[in-house]
Every structure is written in C-alpha cells, then in structure tokens.
Motif scaffolding. Structure first.
Motif, PDB file in Angstrom:
ATOM      1  N   VAL A   1     107.315  44.991 -10.625  1.00 31.61           N
ATOM      2  CA  VAL A   1     107.189  44.651  -9.195  1.00 31.61           C
ATOM      3  C   VAL A   1     108.535  44.678  -8.467  1.00 31.61           C
ATOM      4  CG1 VAL A   1     105.093  43.264  -9.510  1.00 31.61           C
ATOM      5  CG2 VAL A   1     107.345  42.159  -9.610  1.00 31.61           C
ATOM      6  N   GLU A   2     109.551  45.289  -9.081  1.00 25.70           N
ATOM      7  CA  GLU A   2     110.892  45.228  -8.512  1.00 25.70           C
ATOM      8  C   GLU A   2     110.993  45.842  -7.120  1.00 25.70           C
ATOM      9  OE1 GLU A   2     113.698  47.201 -11.064  1.00 25.70           O
ATOM     10  OE2 GLU A   2     112.553  49.044 -11.078  1.00 25.70           O
ATOM     11  N   GLU A   3     110.094  46.730  -6.771  1.00 26.20           N
ATOM     12  CA  GLU A   3     110.102  47.334  -5.436  1.00 26.20           C
ATOM     13  C   GLU A   3     109.486  46.388  -4.403  1.00 26.20           C
ATOM     14  OE1 GLU A   3     110.332  51.121  -4.831  1.00 26.20           O
ATOM     15  OE2 GLU A   3     111.354  51.344  -6.746  1.00 26.20           O
ATOM     16  N   GLN A   4     108.778  45.360  -4.866  1.00 25.77           N
ATOM     17  CA  GLN A   4     108.056  44.468  -3.956  1.00 25.77           C
ATOM     18  C   GLN A   4     108.732  43.123  -3.754  1.00 25.77           C
ATOM     19  OE1 GLN A   4     104.531  45.167  -6.489  1.00 25.77           O
ATOM     20  NE2 GLN A   4     103.445  45.365  -4.548  1.00 25.77           N
ATOM     21  N   VAL A   5     109.328  42.558  -4.803  1.00 19.46           N
ATOM     22  CA  VAL A   5     109.964  41.238  -4.689  1.00 19.46           C
ATOM     23  C   VAL A   5     111.261  41.199  -5.476  1.00 19.46           C
ATOM     24  CG1 VAL A   5     107.822  39.912  -4.311  1.00 19.46           C
ATOM     25  CG2 VAL A   5     108.664  40.235  -6.618  1.00 19.46           C
ATOM     26  N   THR A   6     112.164  40.347  -5.009  1.00 24.22           N
ATOM     27  CA  THR A   6     113.402  40.109  -5.745  1.00 24.22           C
ATOM     28  C   THR A   6     113.157  39.005  -6.769  1.00 24.22           C
ATOM     29  OG1 THR A   6     114.155  38.362  -4.250  1.00 24.22           O
ATOM     30  CG2 THR A   6     114.759  40.651  -3.669  1.00 24.22           C
ATOM     31  N   LEU A   7     114.115  38.816  -7.649  1.00 21.92           N
ATOM     32  CA  LEU A   7     114.019  37.735  -8.632  1.00 21.92           C
ATOM     33  C   LEU A   7     113.877  36.389  -7.929  1.00 21.92           C
ATOM     34  CD1 LEU A   7     114.228  36.528 -11.486  1.00 21.92           C
ATOM     35  CD2 LEU A   7     116.706  36.665 -11.248  1.00 21.92           C
ATOM     36  N   ALA A   8     114.688  36.143  -6.918  1.00 21.13           N
ATOM     37  CA  ALA A   8     114.628  34.857  -6.194  1.00 21.13           C
ATOM     38  C   ALA A   8     113.266  34.673  -5.525  1.00 21.13           C
ATOM     39  CB  ALA A   8     115.749  34.786  -5.161  1.00 21.13           C
ATOM     40  N   GLN A   9     112.739  35.739  -4.940  1.00 22.03           N
ATOM     41  CA  GLN A   9     111.427  35.636  -4.315  1.00 22.03           C
ATOM     42  C   GLN A   9     110.341  35.376  -5.357  1.00 22.03           C
ATOM     43  OE1 GLN A   9     111.448  39.440  -2.371  1.00 22.03           O
ATOM     44  NE2 GLN A   9     112.156  38.582  -0.425  1.00 22.03           N
ATOM     45  N   PHE A  10     110.474  36.011  -6.520  1.00 18.46           N
ATOM     46  CA  PHE A  10     109.491  35.771  -7.572  1.00 18.46           C
ATOM     47  C   PHE A  10     109.530  34.322  -8.033  1.00 18.46           C
ATOM     48  CE2 PHE A  10     107.855  35.730 -11.912  1.00 18.46           C
ATOM     49  CZ  PHE A  10     106.580  36.210 -11.665  1.00 18.46           C
ATOM     50  N   ARG A  11     110.732  33.768  -8.145  1.00 18.09           N
ATOM     51  CA  ARG A  11     110.849  32.348  -8.505  1.00 18.09           C
ATOM     52  C   ARG A  11     110.049  31.499  -7.525  1.00 18.09           C
ATOM     53  NH1 ARG A  11     116.640  30.636  -8.119  1.00 18.09           N
ATOM     54  NH2 ARG A  11     115.775  28.638  -8.669  1.00 18.09           N
ATOM     55  N   MET A  12     110.181  31.801  -6.245  1.00 23.47           N
ATOM     56  CA  MET A  12     109.454  31.036  -5.231  1.00 23.47           C
ATOM     57  C   MET A  12     107.948  31.226  -5.391  1.00 23.47           C
ATOM     58  SD  MET A  12     109.926  30.979  -1.111  1.00 23.47           S
ATOM     59  CE  MET A  12     111.360  29.908  -1.149  1.00 23.47           C
ATOM     60  N   LEU A  13     107.518  32.440  -5.657  1.00 24.57           N
ATOM     61  CA  LEU A  13     106.093  32.686  -5.871  1.00 24.57           C
ATOM     62  C   LEU A  13     105.565  31.884  -7.052  1.00 24.57           C
ATOM     63  CD1 LEU A  13     105.897  36.569  -5.357  1.00 24.57           C
ATOM     64  CD2 LEU A  13     105.150  34.786  -3.762  1.00 24.57           C
ATOM     65  N   VAL A  14     106.334  31.815  -8.118  1.00 21.39           N
ATOM     66  CA  VAL A  14     105.919  31.052  -9.303  1.00 21.39           C
ATOM     67  C   VAL A  14     105.798  29.572  -8.964  1.00 21.39           C
ATOM     68  CG1 VAL A  14     106.622  30.287 -11.615  1.00 21.39           C
ATOM     69  CG2 VAL A  14     106.758  32.698 -11.004  1.00 21.39           C
ATOM     70  N   VAL A  15     106.765  29.037  -8.234  1.00 19.68           N
ATOM     71  CA  VAL A  15     106.699  27.622  -7.856  1.00 19.68           C
ATOM     72  C   VAL A  15     105.460  27.373  -7.008  1.00 19.68           C
ATOM     73  CG1 VAL A  15     107.809  25.781  -6.525  1.00 19.68           C
ATOM     74  CG2 VAL A  15     109.168  27.186  -8.078  1.00 19.68           C
ATOM     75  N   LEU A  16     105.208  28.227  -6.040  1.00 16.39           N
ATOM     76  CA  LEU A  16     104.015  28.050  -5.205  1.00 16.39           C
ATOM     77  C   LEU A  16     102.738  28.208  -6.034  1.00 16.39           C
ATOM     78  CD1 LEU A  16     105.114  29.939  -1.976  1.00 16.39           C
ATOM     79  CD2 LEU A  16     104.785  27.469  -2.248  1.00 16.39           C
ATOM     80  N   SER A  17     102.757  29.094  -7.003  1.00 14.96           N
ATOM     81  CA  SER A  17     101.589  29.293  -7.860  1.00 14.96           C
ATOM     82  C   SER A  17     101.323  28.069  -8.725  1.00 14.96           C
ATOM     83  CB  SER A  17     101.800  30.526  -8.739  1.00 14.96           C
ATOM     84  OG  SER A  17     100.716  30.706  -9.603  1.00 14.96           O
ATOM     85  N   THR A  18     102.387  27.483  -9.276  1.00 18.07           N
ATOM     86  CA  THR A  18     102.197  26.349 -10.186  1.00 18.07           C
ATOM     87  C   THR A  18     102.020  25.027  -9.457  1.00 18.07           C
ATOM     88  OG1 THR A  18     104.587  26.077 -10.434  1.00 18.07           O
ATOM     89  CG2 THR A  18     103.463  27.435 -12.073  1.00 18.07           C
ATOM     90  N   ARG A  19     102.608  24.899  -8.285  1.00 19.75           N
ATOM     91  CA  ARG A  19     102.571  23.624  -7.563  1.00 19.75           C
ATOM     92  C   ARG A  19     101.533  23.577  -6.456  1.00 19.75           C
ATOM     93  NH1 ARG A  19     106.063  23.244 -11.345  1.00 19.75           N
ATOM     94  NH2 ARG A  19     107.799  21.822 -11.212  1.00 19.75           N
ATOM     95  N   GLY A  20     101.032  24.729  -6.029  1.00 18.51           N
ATOM     96  CA  GLY A  20     100.077  24.754  -4.920  1.00 18.51           C
ATOM     97  C   GLY A  20     100.787  24.613  -3.585  1.00 18.51           C
ATOM     98  N   GLU A  21     100.039  24.257  -2.565  1.00 16.69           N
ATOM     99  CA  GLU A  21     100.624  24.109  -1.225  1.00 16.69           C
ATOM    100  C   GLU A  21     101.785  23.133  -1.273  1.00 16.69           C
ATOM    101  OE1 GLU A  21      97.988  23.307   1.982  1.00 16.69           O
ATOM    102  OE2 GLU A  21      96.715  25.023   1.526  1.00 16.69           O
ATOM    103  N   THR A  22     102.872  23.528  -0.631  1.00 18.41           N
ATOM    104  CA  THR A  22     104.114  22.762  -0.733  1.00 18.41           C
ATOM    105  C   THR A  22     104.843  22.777   0.590  1.00 18.41           C
ATOM    106  OG1 THR A  22     104.274  23.534  -3.022  1.00 18.41           O
ATOM    107  CG2 THR A  22     106.249  22.570  -2.088  1.00 18.41           C
ATOM    108  N   LYS A  23     105.497  21.671   0.910  1.00 19.84           N
ATOM    109  CA  LYS A  23     106.361  21.611   2.093  1.00 19.84           C
ATOM    110  C   LYS A  23     107.649  22.387   1.813  1.00 19.84           C
ATOM    111  CE  LYS A  23     106.817  17.229   2.349  1.00 19.84           C
ATOM    112  NZ  LYS A  23     107.142  15.854   2.747  1.00 19.84           N
ATOM    113  N   LEU A  24     108.253  22.912   2.869  1.00 18.30           N
ATOM    114  CA  LEU A  24     109.478  23.693   2.721  1.00 18.30           C
ATOM    115  C   LEU A  24     110.587  22.894   2.050  1.00 18.30           C
ATOM    116  CD1 LEU A  24     111.040  26.325   3.356  1.00 18.30           C
ATOM    117  CD2 LEU A  24     111.826  25.174   5.432  1.00 18.30           C
TER     118      LEU A  24
END
Length: 170
Positions: A39-62
């Motif tokens: 997925v390197e053309e779609q997201v950066t490592l930092a963005q993927f980290r954020m996606l994982v956090v949102l995936s594991t934690r659900g809706e989250t405040k900034l």
C-alpha cells in the motif's frame, strides 16, 4: 537440570533479554516494511500507524489520537486531513458532546489495515511454523508479558480486520 538453570539464569539478565527483543524487532520491522509495500502508493508509514490506532481503538478524539501516537495535535490534525482527503478516515461531531469531533476509519481505511495485516500475518505465520512446536507456547507467554508491560492491548481475533500487531505507540 544445570543446563536449564544456566539458560533460565540467562533470561533473568535484562541485557540478554533486551538483545533478544532487539533482534526480534529487526525481524518484525522487516516483515512490517514488506507488508506495507502493498500500500506504499496509498499511505505513508505514519498514516498507517494512525489507521491502525483508529482500527484498534474505534472512534477517537484528535487529542487522544495525538497522545497515542506521541505527536503534537497539530501534526495529528494534518495526518487526519490527509487520511480524510484519501477517503480512509472521516470525522463527525460527537452526539454526546457537540463541541467534540470524533475521528474514525472508513470502510476503505479498514480495507487498507486488513490488507497490510493479512500480508504481515501470513509472513509471521510462516516464521512461527518454522519454530519447534515445543517452543511456541513459551513465545506466546513471553510476548504476552512483554506486550502487557509495554501497555499494548491484546490483538482481537474476532474479526479479520483486527490483527494490528501493535503500532499504537510505535
């Protein structure tokens, strides 16, 4: 028995355990890098980290998301804006507190996490299969203790999307 005590004593040594974990982390970083290549053309490592956090934690405040990622809220906001622009995340007003904005993954964001995690999971499974069966239970116990000490919640195996393998604070 003396051999067991010598081996057990080695693992009481923080330096020996640290060396073993550092070696394992090199292996896991290599596995992670290869899995992100899909997925390197779609997201950066930092963005993927954020996606994982949102995936594991659900809706989250900034602010909570920024704390979990150990970045400034302004940095987290720029990352969120990029993920929203790509369709991987969205924001909505918290119905319980109209002043709060909740961030969450979209279906496309979940698909990205699932795709990367599936590749990672397959590669890790191949490594584990090469281990002697008699050593696997000890590895599970050691990693569970390590993850607990590091504050990483257990991976949920209820749905295929949730095989995060960390990165909440990585």
């Amino acid at each position: 028995m003396a051999e067991y005590e010598a081996v057990a004593g080695q693992f009481d040594d923080v330096d020996a355990v640290t060396r073993a974990v550092l070696t394992a982390s090199r292996l896991l970083v290599a596995v992670s890098a290869r899995s992100l290549a899909v997925v390197e053309e779609q997201v950066t490592l930092a963005q993927f980290r954020m996606l994982v956090v949102l995936s594991t934690r659900g809706e989250t405040k900034l602010v909570t998301l920024a704390e979990m990622l150990q970045v400034a809220p302004s940095t987290a906001m720029r990352m969120v804006d990029r993920l929203i622009a790509t369709g991987f995340a969205d924001r909505r007003v918290n119905p319980g507190n109209r002043r709060e904005t909740q961030l969450r993954l979209t279906e496309e964001g979940e698909r990205i996490v699932e795709q990367v995690t599936a590749v990672r999971r397959r590669e890790i499974a191949l490594i584990v299969e090469r281990m002697p069966e008699c050593r696997r239970a000890a590895l599970v116990a050691a990693l569970d203790a390590f993850n607990e000490a590091g504050g990483e919640p257990p991976a949920s195996f209820g749905t295929p999307a949730l095989y995060p393998l960390g990165w909440a604070d990585a």
